[in-house]
Design an enzyme around this catalytic site. Structure first.
Site, PDB file in Angstrom:
ATOM      1  CG  ASP A 205      -1.672  -3.831   3.818  1.00 54.73           C
ATOM      2  OD1 ASP A 205      -2.814  -3.527   3.402  1.00 54.73           O
ATOM      3  OD2 ASP A 205      -1.504  -4.594   4.779  1.00 54.73           O
ATOM      4  CG  HIS A 206      -5.328  -3.129  -1.417  1.00 55.81           C
ATOM      5  ND1 HIS A 206      -5.284  -4.443  -1.055  1.00 55.81           N
ATOM      6  CD2 HIS A 206      -6.645  -2.811  -1.454  1.00 55.81           C
ATOM      7  CE1 HIS A 206      -6.513  -4.897  -0.881  1.00 55.81           C
ATOM      8  NE2 HIS A 206      -7.364  -3.933  -1.121  1.00 55.81           N
ATOM      9  CE  LYS A 210      -9.462  -1.181   1.066  1.00 57.87           C
ATOM     10  NZ  LYS A 210     -10.415  -1.277  -0.021  1.00 57.87           N
ATOM     11  CD  GLU A 244     -13.200 -10.142   0.616  1.00 61.49           C
ATOM     12  OE1 GLU A 244     -12.995  -9.538  -0.431  1.00 61.49           O
ATOM     13  OE2 GLU A 244     -12.474 -11.059   1.018  1.00 61.49           O
ATOM     14  CG  HIS A 268      -5.487  -6.211   3.807  1.00 60.32           C
ATOM     15  ND1 HIS A 268      -4.389  -5.676   3.188  1.00 60.32           N
ATOM     16  CD2 HIS A 268      -6.060  -7.027   2.880  1.00 60.32           C
ATOM     17  CE1 HIS A 268      -4.297  -6.149   1.954  1.00 60.32           C
ATOM     18  NE2 HIS A 268      -5.293  -6.973   1.746  1.00 60.32           N
TER      19      HIS A 268
END
Ligand code: BG6
Length: 516
Positions: A205-206, A210, A244, A268
């Site tokens: 889960d990128h 972060k 976004e 996320h």
């Protein structure tokens, strides 16, 4: 073959004392195998991340990269593609020597993922590396393909005898999405754990890679002043936004089947909620941290069909002006069906039903083609119980609000009430700001740099565990099912706007969405 130790960087050199103490964690010699090596993710994220790790001397001394994809091509051609991707997408300008040293260790194997010959060539290649170095290298298999190939590749790795090694660590890195429903996630977990052991598995889960997401733990658990307030007695609401301004680009094939809830909330945003709501872990080990996150997810009630319309809103964008240009509506995007009912916006009001959080609403929203890109967590405190100077005509008192901005302009801001200079007691909100970039004068690494290194080191803290993924699906599944069955029309919002007005109905009296 040894790879260059990299260049001294702002993170390593003595030039920036603010980031002193960041010595590299050792990574054992490894061969990284990317399935889907010519795909978008590999080009935009994985290869540039590998370059930046090489640049910082953070790759293991012996490191090989094997790319696997369908098209027939020579090693040289694949190396040229890697170079092009790195030149285009690396966060720092590549250094010729470091790049050449990295590319020298790249090999390519062509073939379809069902072809047993691919896995025997891979086995031969891995063995050749082992022989060259005189010892078996660790292996990390990165599944960066379309998700329908995950089970197949996992199967073939198993039958090809590549899933385990007596003298080396074998690891499996799985990209998102991890299933498109609870049932699929369970099946995939069963498949993975039928062949690999959970300790070998790294579900990406990128957001967890972060810097600013990790900083939330530092913020909460390395500072004494917030934790006493961090509960239902002082906190009125929590609002998490991942907005976004971009549309879906060339990803219609994936996105039109996924939608906003599967794309961002299931993974996320629920992870962000976990970071806000979790109890302090006993230690920062993978198991302790993930145990605490799972407890949060288990405390979120699963909505019943009747509750879904009250706690969720979904919508789709129409044409408008976003990111500085006129843009088409979602249904006019290339590759999207003209009658698509996929949501490009989703908002939820959830609760975390435990001792600390009972009664505190957690508002989550995400969408494409909104007014701007911003990811933030806003924690609003309860208003003061009594305003002693109200009879003097005090104006403008608002509750304290703590905003953790994850991107862009990463930082923390605290809204305080302050008296406007003058003869009357007039109060207005002012912000106390901490900006990550200014405080440390260094560029944050990309999430994938951290995640690839951690997976190669076998540290699963920043990866989702099997029960965690399933707990996330347990929350989202009933909402998706109800949306699918609903005969109410899908609300719309204009591209470049704040989202659909319908989202306001999720707010409790006195709460409102922050401006995007
Ligand atoms: C991905 C989603 O997981 O996250 C994309 O599939 C989204 O649709 C992206 O744009 C957002 O990531 P970031 O790091 O830009 O916030």
């Amino acid at each position: 073959m040894a790879i260059s130790a990299g260049r001294p960087t702002e993170q390593q050199g003595p030039s920036n004392p603010l980031v002193a103490g960041l010595e590299r964690l050792p990574v054992a010699p490894t061969t990284l195998v990317i399935f889907g090596a010519t795909g978008d993710l590999a080009r935009r994220k994985l290869l540039p991340a590998l370059y930046n790790l090489a640049h910082e001397g953070a790759l293991p001394e012996r490191f090989h990269l094997v790319g696997i994809a369908r098209k027939e091509k020579a090693h040289e051609d694949y190396r040229a593609e890697c170079e092009e991707a790195i030149l285009q997408f690396s966060r720092r300008k590549p250094d010729d020597d470091v790049l050449a040293a990295l590319l020298a260790n790249v090999k390519y194997i062509p073939g379809t993922f069902d072809d047993a010959a691919v896995y025997s060539s891979l086995g031969d290649q891995l063995q050749e590396f082992d022989q060259d170095s005189g010892e078996p290298l660790n292996r990390a298999f990165y599944l960066s393909t379309a998700p329908e190939f995950f089970p197949l590749i996992i199967d073939r790795l198993g039958t090809g005898g590549l899933a385990h090694h007596e003298r080396a660590k074998v690891r499996l890195i799985i990209e998102k999405p991890f299933g498109t429903s609870l049932q699929e996630a369970r099946e995939l977990n069963r498949k993975v754990l039928g062949i690999f052991d959970e300790t070998q598995v790294f579900r990406i889960d990128h957001y967890l890679g972060k810097e600013t997401v990790q900083n939330m733990m530092a913020f909460r658990f390395a500072n004494g002043m917030f934790e006493p307030l961090w509960n239902r007695n002082y906190i009125e609401s929590v609002q998490i936004t991942a907005a976004e301004d971009i549309g879906i680009g060339t990803r219609a094939g994936y996105y039109d089947k996924a939608g906003a809830l599967r794309d961002l909330i299931q993974n996320h945003m629920l992870q962000l909620l976990c970071h806000v709501a979790m109890e302090p872990p006993v230690s920062f080990t993978a198991e302790e941290v993930r145990n605490e996150k799972v407890k949060v997810l288990q405390a979120v009630p699963h909505p019943t069909p009747a509750q879904v319309p009250n706690i969720s809103v979904h919508a789709q964008y129409t044409s408008g002006h976003a990111g500085g240009e006129d843009v088409p509506g979602y249904k006019e995007e290339e590759g999207v069906a003209h009658d698509s009912t996929t949501e490009t916006y989703a908002a939820l009001r959830l609760e975390v039903d435990n001792w600390r959080w009972a009664g505190v609403p957690f508002y989550l929203r995400t969408g494409k083609r909104l007014a701007r890109k911003v990811t933030e967590i806003a924690v609003t405190l309860k208003p003061v119980p009594h305003l002693a100077f109200s009879q003097e005509g005090s104006l403008g008192v608002q509750p304290n609000q703590l905003v953790l901005t994850l991107q862009p302009n990463e930082g923390v801001s605290l809204r305080l009430g302050a008296k406007i200079p003058g003869t009357r007691m007039v109060i207005r909100p002012v912000n106390m700001e901490f900006l990550y970039g200014t405080a440390f004068l260094s560029q944050s690494p990309e999430a994938y740099e951290r995640l690839i290194t951690d997976a190669m080191r076998g540290d699963a803290t920043l990866f989702t565990r099997n029960d965690e993924v399933e707990a996330q699906w347990l929350i989202c599944d009933p909402i998706l099912k109800e949306w699918e069955q609903s005969t109410d029309g899908l609300p719309t919002y204009e591209a470049g706007s704040q989202g659909p007005p319908e989202a306001d109905r999720l707010m409790r009296v006195g709460d409102h969405w922050r401006a995007i």
